[in-house]
Motif scaffolding. Structure first.
Motif, PDB file in Angstrom:
ATOM      1  N   TYR A 145      -9.052  -8.762 -12.970  1.00 56.92           N
ATOM      2  CA  TYR A 145      -9.762  -9.724 -12.134  1.00 56.92           C
ATOM      3  C   TYR A 145      -9.835 -11.111 -12.747  1.00 56.92           C
ATOM      4  O   TYR A 145     -10.186 -12.063 -12.072  1.00 56.92           O
ATOM      5  N   GLU A 146      -9.499 -11.206 -14.050  1.00 55.76           N
ATOM      6  CA  GLU A 146      -9.486 -12.522 -14.654  1.00 55.76           C
ATOM      7  C   GLU A 146      -8.369 -13.358 -14.054  1.00 55.76           C
ATOM      8  O   GLU A 146      -8.500 -14.574 -13.890  1.00 55.76           O
ATOM      9  N   ILE A 149     -17.103   0.986  -5.284  1.00 57.54           N
ATOM     10  CA  ILE A 149     -15.782   1.343  -4.780  1.00 57.54           C
ATOM     11  C   ILE A 149     -15.041   2.197  -5.799  1.00 57.54           C
ATOM     12  O   ILE A 149     -15.442   2.278  -6.957  1.00 57.54           O
ATOM     13  N   ARG A 150     -13.951   2.845  -5.352  1.00 59.10           N
ATOM     14  CA  ARG A 150     -13.205   3.742  -6.239  1.00 59.10           C
ATOM     15  C   ARG A 150     -12.270   2.938  -7.144  1.00 59.10           C
ATOM     16  O   ARG A 150     -11.944   1.797  -6.853  1.00 59.10           O
ATOM     17  N   VAL A 151     -11.794   3.594  -8.219  1.00 55.68           N
ATOM     18  CA  VAL A 151     -10.952   2.882  -9.182  1.00 55.68           C
ATOM     19  C   VAL A 151      -9.665   2.388  -8.531  1.00 55.68           C
ATOM     20  O   VAL A 151      -9.246   1.243  -8.724  1.00 55.68           O
ATOM     21  N   MET A 209      -8.331  -1.558  -8.165  1.00 58.30           N
ATOM     22  CA  MET A 209      -7.081  -2.137  -8.645  1.00 58.30           C
ATOM     23  C   MET A 209      -6.265  -2.673  -7.475  1.00 58.30           C
ATOM     24  O   MET A 209      -5.665  -3.744  -7.563  1.00 58.30           O
ATOM     25  N   GLY A 210      -6.261  -1.931  -6.364  1.00 62.97           N
ATOM     26  CA  GLY A 210      -5.525  -2.379  -5.178  1.00 62.97           C
ATOM     27  C   GLY A 210      -6.049  -3.713  -4.686  1.00 62.97           C
ATOM     28  O   GLY A 210      -5.281  -4.640  -4.415  1.00 62.97           O
ATOM     29  N   LEU A 211      -7.377  -3.820  -4.630  1.00 62.47           N
ATOM     30  CA  LEU A 211      -7.986  -5.068  -4.146  1.00 62.47           C
ATOM     31  C   LEU A 211      -7.612  -6.234  -5.060  1.00 62.47           C
ATOM     32  O   LEU A 211      -7.235  -7.310  -4.600  1.00 62.47           O
ATOM     33  N   TRP A 258      -5.030  -6.628  -7.301  1.00 59.85           N
ATOM     34  CA  TRP A 258      -3.630  -7.044  -7.428  1.00 59.85           C
ATOM     35  C   TRP A 258      -2.963  -7.302  -6.091  1.00 59.85           C
ATOM     36  O   TRP A 258      -2.072  -8.130  -5.991  1.00 59.85           O
ATOM     37  N   LYS A 259      -3.361  -6.537  -5.039  1.00 64.00           N
ATOM     38  CA  LYS A 259      -2.617  -6.670  -3.787  1.00 64.00           C
ATOM     39  C   LYS A 259      -3.285  -7.610  -2.802  1.00 64.00           C
ATOM     40  O   LYS A 259      -2.652  -8.060  -1.852  1.00 64.00           O
ATOM     41  N   VAL A 260      -4.566  -7.885  -2.951  1.00 64.51           N
ATOM     42  CA  VAL A 260      -5.234  -8.778  -2.001  1.00 64.51           C
ATOM     43  C   VAL A 260      -5.612 -10.098  -2.662  1.00 64.51           C
ATOM     44  O   VAL A 260      -5.194 -11.167  -2.227  1.00 64.51           O
ATOM     45  N   LEU A 261      -6.407 -10.018  -3.732  1.00 68.05           N
ATOM     46  CA  LEU A 261      -6.945 -11.255  -4.301  1.00 68.05           C
ATOM     47  C   LEU A 261      -5.871 -12.127  -4.946  1.00 68.05           C
ATOM     48  O   LEU A 261      -5.875 -13.345  -4.777  1.00 68.05           O
TER      49      LEU A 261
END
Lengths: 336, 171
Positions: free
Chosen positions: A159-160, A303-305, A309-311, A313-316
């Motif tokens: 998230y950094e 939320i789940r792990v 990670m999906g949120l 790398w794939k969204v933010l």
């Protein structure tokens, strides 16, 4: 304060700097004490409970009593723990947390350090806390602590990246990384603040910031139902208090940073409200951000792990990159 | 004997120098991976401090940002891929250590002599850029744009390669 920073470092100046540091430390400790009280009260009300109301009038001394309890508690160190690192970890976590506060400007004239790369300084130092958390988890020699530490590292590193890229838009618009100039350049009307022109960056920043703070809905490193308490399972007393303190000092830092970067810092929302001093506006905005973080905690489930990670790398990450691209195109077409 | 002025900068230089050297030496002499990685961190932070003293604040904080992340990752690999049940101590080789000591002393003597002999005449005063982030950015996109892009491509290649390798293992 600003001019004094350019003078040579005499004993007198060194004393003054130290005193200001102590003042900030006391202010921060006061903030942390009442942020915890406020959080418990607000979450209590949101869940139709009363919240702490026994110690002192309206329960105001509850946190003070809790801290006192932590300080006089027996300090246990597990026999098979790595003793030196176990002792080092809480300090290593706290020092950068307090260090980042140096670059935050409160008003035009009230600030501690005026660094050209203030934003970079903030992000760089807060990365060191991650190391301390992994270290604390590893040194405890406990599987839950280790799992919590590992989760924390994975989460904070993923998230950094969006956090840093989401503020690049603000840096491009302001043309500087100096937090004081960024605050200064936002206009007198609230639609001129960065959060509207940089709305994508703002949303990504808030989500990534909550995740960096390890707060609900991203509090996986200390998910009590799975990991007991995460990386600080084995800590007690004074050292545990330090980890909690670090967490709340980062709440302070992130709330102040959001205020300066996106919410116009000390500027009044409407130009004719100028007569109210800037520090009042700063505090109001700061308090709203803190309230928002607490509100979020009372509202969201964890939320789940894999979702986490999906949120990240794939969204933010794509969103923040798109924000940089759009900002660049806009600046090239309309500003230049 | 001490013909140097005792300024804050001088003290800071020595603090950072000691940090770098201690970190580097401990990195080599410790046996636990996590301890080694941590002393590496001390050396990196000392380096960042040196950059601040040289008024290269952008470089200093990028150094902390990149290496703090790198140290965390290295630590995780250290935790996951090494065993912690006391690495057996290597048997000491006396002549080996003796030779290393002689070599190190000779190197020190050579460097010390060279430094004492060197002539640090006053070159033109160095004027750091007012805003060195801006200066670095301008240089990267004008004079050094080709190397910069090449490095980016290299990093992308490494990145994709890592993903391909990880994918192959997962299947």
């Amino acid at each position: 304060m600003g001019d004094r920073l350019n003078e040579s470092l005499s004993w007198g100046n060194a004393l003054i700097f130290t005193l200001w540091g102590v003042v900030l430390l006391i202010l921060v400790l006061g903030f942390v004490t009442y942020a915890i009280y406020f959080e418990r009260k607000v979450i209590g009300w949101m869940q139709h409970r009363i919240g702490p109301n026994r110690v002192g009038p309206l329960g105001l001394l509850q946190t003070v009593a809790d801290i006192l309890k932590l300080l006089i508690k027996e300090d246990t160190i597990p026999r098979k723990a790595d003793r030196v690192l176990f002792i080092l970890a809480p300090a290593l976590a706290y020092v950068p947390a307090f260090g980042v506060l140096a670059v935050i400007p409160y008003t035009q004239n009230l600030y501690f350090a005026d660094i050209n790369v203030g934003l970079l300084y903030y992000v760089a130092l807060s990365g060191i806390t991650t190391i301390a958390i992994v270290l604390g988890g590893w040194a405890s020699n406990n599987k839950y602590a280790l799992l919590g530490g590992m989760r924390s590292a994975a989460q904070m590193i993923s998230y950094e990246v969006p956090l840093v890229i989401s503020v690049v838009g603000v840096i491009m618009v302001s043309g500087t990384m100096n937090l004081r100039s960024i605050g200064e350049q936002q206009g007198d009307w609230f639609w001129q603040w960065n959060f509207l022109p940089q709305i994508i960056g703002f949303v990504v920043f808030i989500i990534a910031a909550v995740s960096e703070l390890n707060r609900t809905p991203f509090d996986l490193p200390e998910a009590e139902s799975e990991l007991v308490a995460g990386y600080h399972v084995e800590y007690s007393g004074f050292r545990f208090a330090f980890f909690m303190l670090t967490e709340y000092v980062y709440v302070y830092a992130i709330a102040a940073l959001t205020t300066v970067l996106f919410l116009g810092g000390w500027q009044a929302p409407l130009a004719f409200l100028d007569f109210v001093p800037g520090i009042i506006w700063f505090l109001l905005k700061f308090a709203s951000v803190v309230f928002f973080l607490i509100w979020l905690r009372a509202t969201m489930p964890r939320i789940r792990v894999d979702q986490l990670m999906g949120l990240g790398w794939k969204v933010l990450l794509p969103l923040s990159l798109a924000n940089v691209f759009i900002t660049a195109v806009y600046l090239e077409l309309f500003v230049k | 004997m001490w013909n140097v002025e005792l300024t804050g900068e001088f003290i800071a230089f020595f603090v950072f120098a000691v940090m770098i050297i201690t970190g580097a030496v401990m990195m080599l002499s410790l046996t636990q991976v996590v301890h080694m990685v941590l002393s590496l961190l001390a050396a990196f932070i000392g380096m960042a401090g040196m950059f601040v003293l040289l008024q290269a604040e952008f470089l200093a904080f990028v150094q902390v940002l990149i290496y703090a992340g790198a140290v965390t990752i290295l630590m995780i690999f250290g935790i996951m891929m090494t065993n912690h049940q006391g690495e057996g101590a290597e048997f000491p080789r006396a002549w080996h250590e003796g030779l290393a000591a002689v070599g190190a002393l000779a190197l020190f003597g050579l460097l010390f002599y060279a430094i004492r002999q060197a002539d640090f005449s006053q070159v033109t005063a160095y004027a750091p850029a007012e805003d060195n982030t801006l200066a670095i950015g301008k240089l990267l996109f004008t004079g050094y744009v080709v190397p910069f892009e090449l490095v980016s491509v290299l990093l992308t290649v490494a990145f994709i390669g890592a993903i391909v390798l990880a994918k192959k293992e997962a299947d």
